[in-house]
Design a protein around this motif. Structure first.
Motif, short mmCIF file in Angstrom:
data_model
loop_
_atom_site.label_atom_id
_atom_site.label_comp_id
_atom_site.label_asym_id
_atom_site.label_seq_id
_atom_site.Cartn_x
_atom_site.Cartn_y
_atom_site.Cartn_z
N PHE A 26 -5.56 3.32 -1.61
CA PHE A 26 -4.17 3.16 -1.16
C PHE A 26 -4.06 2.23 0.05
CE2 PHE A 26 -4.17 7.18 -3.44
CZ PHE A 26 -3.11 6.98 -4.31
N GLN A 27 -5.16 1.72 0.53
CA GLN A 27 -5.15 0.84 1.69
C GLN A 27 -4.99 -0.62 1.24
OE1 GLN A 27 -8.56 1.75 4.12
NE2 GLN A 27 -7.98 3.88 4.30
N PHE A 28 -3.77 -0.94 0.84
CA PHE A 28 -3.48 -2.30 0.41
C PHE A 28 -2.04 -2.66 0.77
CE2 PHE A 28 -2.00 0.24 -3.19
CZ PHE A 28 -0.80 -0.38 -3.55
N THR A 29 -1.80 -3.94 0.84
CA THR A 29 -0.44 -4.44 0.92
C THR A 29 -0.27 -5.43 -0.23
OG1 THR A 29 -1.06 -6.22 2.43
CG2 THR A 29 -0.22 -4.19 3.42
N ALA A 30 0.92 -5.47 -0.76
CA ALA A 30 1.23 -6.37 -1.86
C ALA A 30 2.68 -6.80 -1.72
CB ALA A 30 1.01 -5.67 -3.21
N LYS A 31 3.04 -7.81 -2.43
CA LYS A 31 4.43 -8.29 -2.43
C LYS A 31 5.14 -7.75 -3.66
CE LYS A 31 4.33 -11.13 1.14
NZ LYS A 31 5.10 -10.90 2.32
N THR A 32 6.39 -7.35 -3.47
CA THR A 32 7.22 -6.98 -4.61
C THR A 32 7.64 -8.26 -5.32
OG1 THR A 32 9.31 -7.07 -3.43
CG2 THR A 32 8.11 -4.95 -3.38
N LEU A 33 8.25 -8.13 -6.47
CA LEU A 33 8.73 -9.31 -7.19
C LEU A 33 9.76 -10.08 -6.37
CD1 LEU A 33 9.12 -8.00 -10.86
CD2 LEU A 33 7.13 -9.02 -9.75
N GLY A 35 9.53 -10.40 -3.13
CA GLY A 35 8.86 -10.96 -1.95
C GLY A 35 8.75 -10.03 -0.76
N ALA A 36 9.22 -8.81 -0.87
CA ALA A 36 9.11 -7.84 0.23
C ALA A 36 7.69 -7.28 0.28
CB ALA A 36 10.11 -6.70 0.05
N GLU A 37 7.26 -6.91 1.47
CA GLU A 37 5.94 -6.30 1.61
C GLU A 37 5.98 -4.84 1.17
OE1 GLU A 37 2.96 -7.03 4.97
OE2 GLU A 37 3.72 -5.02 5.42
N PHE A 38 4.94 -4.43 0.45
CA PHE A 38 4.81 -3.04 0.00
C PHE A 38 3.44 -2.56 0.48
CE2 PHE A 38 3.46 0.33 -2.79
CZ PHE A 38 4.60 1.07 -2.97
N ARG A 39 3.44 -1.43 1.16
CA ARG A 39 2.18 -0.85 1.66
C ARG A 39 1.80 0.35 0.80
NH1 ARG A 39 2.82 0.40 7.73
NH2 ARG A 39 0.93 1.52 7.15
N GLY A 40 0.60 0.30 0.25
CA GLY A 40 0.11 1.38 -0.60
C GLY A 40 -0.04 2.70 0.12
N ASP A 41 -0.33 2.66 1.42
CA ASP A 41 -0.52 3.91 2.15
C ASP A 41 0.77 4.72 2.25
OD1 ASP A 41 0.76 2.31 4.05
OD2 ASP A 41 -0.73 2.66 5.62
#
Length: 155
Positions: A26-33, A35-41
């Motif tokens: 769960f220690q990840f960051t990704a972009k939504t479609l 372009g917003a940041e999403f943090r897995g934690d």
């Protein structure tokens, strides 16, 4: 020494003590479609369903509305779509075509979130319990089967 123990107990009850780090997956960051940041934690401590899909997958296309309906019925469970193996425009079109705007979708353009969860095929569902444990299901369950699995996360 007794005062220190009482103080520590009060801090723990009040939520002021440091939280344990999120499990590694769960220690990840990704972009939504969008372009917003999403943090897995942010998923840790709550029931969640990650739906790993691709825009060109026949099963993903066939089950998209079913997944959206199940997500609407289970508002105590965080749903997250994780799209990969295609371009951003195709991912956005898939979400738009299937009216899947009720929950975030990640643009996993490099496949790193898929790898983190051990996903090797689509569609795959990751059922996340509040304690952070994860159960994967590869394939397309019926709406009833998906409903049952999601309901079990909050029992």
């Amino acid at each position: 020494m007794r005062i220190l123990g009482v103080l520590l107990g009060v801090l723990l009850l009040a939520g002021c003590a440091e939280k344990a780090p999120a499990p590694e997956k769960f220690q990840f960051t990704a972009k939504t479609l969008e372009g917003a940041e999403f943090r897995g934690d942010k998923l840790v401590g709550q029931p969640a369903v990650l739906w790993f899909w691709t825009p060109w997958c026949p099963s993903c296309n066939a089950e998209a509305e079913k997944v959206a309906e199940v997500a609407k019925r289970h508002n105590k469970v965080q749903f997250v779509g994780v799209a990969a193996e295609d371009q951003l425009d195709a991912m956005k079109k898939f979400v738009s075509d299937h009216r899947m705007t009720g929950f975030p979708h990640l643009a996993d353009l490099d496949g790193s979130v898929w790898k983190r969860f051990g996903v090797t095929a689509q569609p795959t569902f990751a059922f996340v319990r509040s304690d952070g444990s994860v159960e994967l299901l590869t394939g397309a369950p019926t709406e009833e089967q998906l409903d049952q699995r999601v309901s079990a996360l909050v029992q």
